[in-house]
Design an enzyme around this catalytic site. Structure first.
Site, PDB file in Angstrom:
ATOM      1  CE  LYS A  75      -8.530   5.513  -8.017  1.00 36.12           C
ATOM      2  NZ  LYS A  75      -8.778   5.596  -6.691  1.00 36.12           N
ATOM      3  CG  ASP A 112     -10.950   7.383  -4.143  1.00 34.64           C
ATOM      4  OD1 ASP A 112     -12.085   6.697  -4.469  1.00 34.64           O
ATOM      5  OD2 ASP A 112     -10.026   7.324  -4.890  1.00 34.64           O
TER       6      ASP A 112
HETATM    7  N1  LIG Z   1     -10.660   1.462   0.465  1.00 35.82           N
HETATM    8  C1  LIG Z   1     -10.813   2.317  -0.627  1.00 35.82           C
HETATM    9  O1  LIG Z   1     -11.589   2.642  -1.420  1.00 35.82           O
HETATM   10  C2  LIG Z   1      -9.296   2.254  -1.383  1.00 35.82           C
HETATM   11  C3  LIG Z   1      -8.949   3.528  -2.120  1.00 35.82           C
HETATM   12  C4  LIG Z   1      -7.784   3.684  -2.663  1.00 35.82           C
HETATM   13  C5  LIG Z   1      -6.796   3.082  -2.280  1.00 35.82           C
HETATM   14  N2  LIG Z   1      -7.064   1.899  -1.431  1.00 35.82           N
HETATM   15  C6  LIG Z   1      -5.975   1.087  -0.987  1.00 35.82           C
HETATM   16  O2  LIG Z   1      -4.852   1.928  -0.264  1.00 35.82           O
HETATM   17  C7  LIG Z   1      -3.550   1.610  -0.358  1.00 35.82           C
HETATM   18  C8  LIG Z   1      -2.659   2.640  -1.140  1.00 35.82           C
HETATM   19  O3  LIG Z   1      -3.207   2.824  -2.395  1.00 35.82           O
HETATM   20  P1  LIG Z   1      -2.573   4.176  -3.339  1.00 35.82           P
HETATM   21  O4  LIG Z   1      -3.428   4.353  -4.558  1.00 35.82           O
HETATM   22  O5  LIG Z   1      -2.732   5.401  -2.262  1.00 35.82           O
HETATM   23  O6  LIG Z   1      -1.293   3.620  -3.395  1.00 35.82           O
HETATM   24  P2  LIG Z   1       0.151   4.413  -4.011  1.00 35.82           P
HETATM   25  O7  LIG Z   1      -0.154   5.856  -4.656  1.00 35.82           O
HETATM   26  O8  LIG Z   1       0.884   3.646  -4.581  1.00 35.82           O
HETATM   27  O9  LIG Z   1       0.819   4.863  -2.567  1.00 35.82           O
HETATM   28  C9  LIG Z   1       1.158   3.724  -1.765  1.00 35.82           C
HETATM   29  C10 LIG Z   1       1.613   4.371  -0.129  1.00 35.82           C
HETATM   30  O10 LIG Z   1       2.109   3.249   0.551  1.00 35.82           O
HETATM   31  C11 LIG Z   1       3.390   3.542   1.112  1.00 35.82           C
HETATM   32  N3  LIG Z   1       4.201   2.320   1.253  1.00 35.82           N
HETATM   33  C12 LIG Z   1       4.106   1.165   0.348  1.00 35.82           C
HETATM   34  N4  LIG Z   1       4.988   0.248   0.810  1.00 35.82           N
HETATM   35  C13 LIG Z   1       5.573   0.593   2.008  1.00 35.82           C
HETATM   36  C14 LIG Z   1       6.299   0.080   3.103  1.00 35.82           C
HETATM   37  N5  LIG Z   1       6.976  -1.123   2.643  1.00 35.82           N
HETATM   38  N6  LIG Z   1       6.502   0.874   4.138  1.00 35.82           N
HETATM   39  C15 LIG Z   1       6.019   2.133   4.348  1.00 35.82           C
HETATM   40  N7  LIG Z   1       5.390   2.549   3.386  1.00 35.82           N
HETATM   41  C16 LIG Z   1       4.833   1.897   2.190  1.00 35.82           C
HETATM   42  C17 LIG Z   1       3.876   4.316  -0.098  1.00 35.82           C
HETATM   43  O11 LIG Z   1       5.077   4.933   0.735  1.00 35.82           O
HETATM   44  P3  LIG Z   1       6.295   5.775  -0.373  1.00 35.82           P
HETATM   45  O12 LIG Z   1       5.698   6.902  -0.797  1.00 35.82           O
HETATM   46  O13 LIG Z   1       7.511   5.600   0.582  1.00 35.82           O
HETATM   47  O14 LIG Z   1       6.435   4.728  -1.308  1.00 35.82           O
HETATM   48  C18 LIG Z   1       2.723   5.243  -0.382  1.00 35.82           C
HETATM   49  O15 LIG Z   1       2.654   6.280   0.638  1.00 35.82           O
HETATM   50  C19 LIG Z   1      -3.862   0.536  -1.476  1.00 35.82           C
HETATM   51  O16 LIG Z   1      -3.986  -1.079  -0.679  1.00 35.82           O
HETATM   52  C20 LIG Z   1      -5.270   0.459  -2.199  1.00 35.82           C
HETATM   53  O17 LIG Z   1      -5.817  -0.930  -2.351  1.00 35.82           O
HETATM   54  C21 LIG Z   1      -8.348   1.862  -1.053  1.00 35.82           C
END
Ligand SMILES: NC(=O)c1ccc[n+]([C@@H]2O[C@H](COP(=O)([O-])OP(=O)(O)OC[C@H]3O[C@@H](n4cnc5c(N)ncnc54)[C@H](OP(=O)(O)O)[C@@H]3O)[C@@H](O)[C@H]2O)c1
Length: 286
Positions: A75, A112
């Protein structure tokens, strides 16, 4: 006879580019709409490794594709690769939708945030952006899109909390508006007076640890939502329900974010309804 339709020389083409891409629910989602509307179209998975992303995007016009969606990990990099992007996508710093223009140039957008707000409007029509503060957990890609959407919708205060505090501080500093980074350790007390709680971390997703958070300080009227949709009812949403709060699951965001791309590629504004939810959920085994 059921099964995949026959493709023709006139079939309109779009797809989802990711690496890996096999987990994506988007082919199922767009496939459902294509069948529903009887469109001679196909929406296919496009597995493109990061070092060939630009090449893959540039091949879209040559192959007759009308565009594509982008998923992990493309992205952010795709924003730099397209010919133009909307101001919204630039603020978010990422695109999830590419449209091939009649002159074969590539336009990028990020839908999004649109999907997130449309999902809230569907799932909890009484929630009003201006009514009070939002608490947002996470500072990754989903958090960026959701924060910008909340600010644009008129939320008066966004409290951003992330395990890695620098990421929340950086995001708050980058976005022009009432966004404050709050320490992760203060996540329970940060809920005081909030009218919306959003989890955008991957906590609570199948295979990940649950999000552990006391909701005692959260007003019962506050809407609780999760962008995670596998499982549909995450541990956070289960606790919120038991606490008496309205909840909206993360599937609606996925379904609604797909609408603008479908409209641009296939010429129909598709609807998000229970039939679509069931078709997509069947693929998750939920
Ligand atoms: N519904 C939808 O349409 C949609 C759209 C996009 C994404 N999503 C979902 O949203 C989620 C995040 O996606 P993303 O693209 O934003 O991922 P990303 O950029 O990798 O961000 C992940 C986030 O989760 C946090 N995190 C991961 N493990 C953690 C833990 N053990 N404790 C506390 N915080 C933790 C990370 O914190 P740190 O910065 O500290 O690593 C970061 O804030 C995924 O599950 C994805 O499938 C859904």
């Amino acid at each position: 006879m059921s099964g995949a339709p026959y493709l023709t020389g006139r079939t309109r083409l779009a797809g989802i580019m990711g690496w890996p891409v096999g987990h994506s629910l988007s082919p199922r989602l767009h496939g459902h709409w294509l069948r529903r509307h009887g469109i001679d179209g196909a929406y296919v998975p496009l597995a493109a490794p990061p070092d060939r992303l630009e090449q893959a995007l540039r091949a879209l016009p040559a192959l007759g594709f009308r565009g594509c969606n982008l998923t992990i990990p493309h992205k952010e990099a795709a924003l730099a690769a397209v010919d133009r992007a909307t101001p919204l996508a630039r603020r978010i710093g990422a695109i999830n939708t590419v449209v091939v223009e009649p002159d074969d140039t590539l336009s990028g957008d990020n839908t999004d945030g649109f999907g997130f707000l449309a999902s809230l409007a569907d799932g909890c029509p009484t929630w009003q952006a201006e009514a009070g503060p939002a608490v947002l957990l996470g500072a990754g890609g989903a958090a960026r899109a959701v924060t910008v959407a909340l600010l644009d919708a008129g939320v008066p205060e966004v409290r951003l909390l992330n395990r890695t505090p620098e990421r929340a501080r950086k995001l708050a500093a980058e976005l022009d508006g009432p966004v404050a980074a709050v320490p992760w350790a203060e996540r329970a007390t940060a809920l005081d007076g909030a009218t919306l709680l959003v989890n955008t971390t991957s906590l609570g997703m199948a295979g990940q640890p649950p999000l552990v958070l006391s909701l005692d300080a959260l007003p019962r009227s506050a809407l609780v939502t999760d962008v995670v949709y596998t499982p549909l009812i995450t541990p956070l949403l289960a606790v919120a329900r038991a606490h008496g709060n309205p909840v909206v699951d993360g599937l609606g965001m996925l379904l609604h974010q797909a609408r603008p791309g479908f409209r641009a590629w296939f010429g129909v504004d598709p609807v998000v309804d229970d039939e679509l939810r069931a078709a997509v959920l069947a693929a998750t085994g939920s």
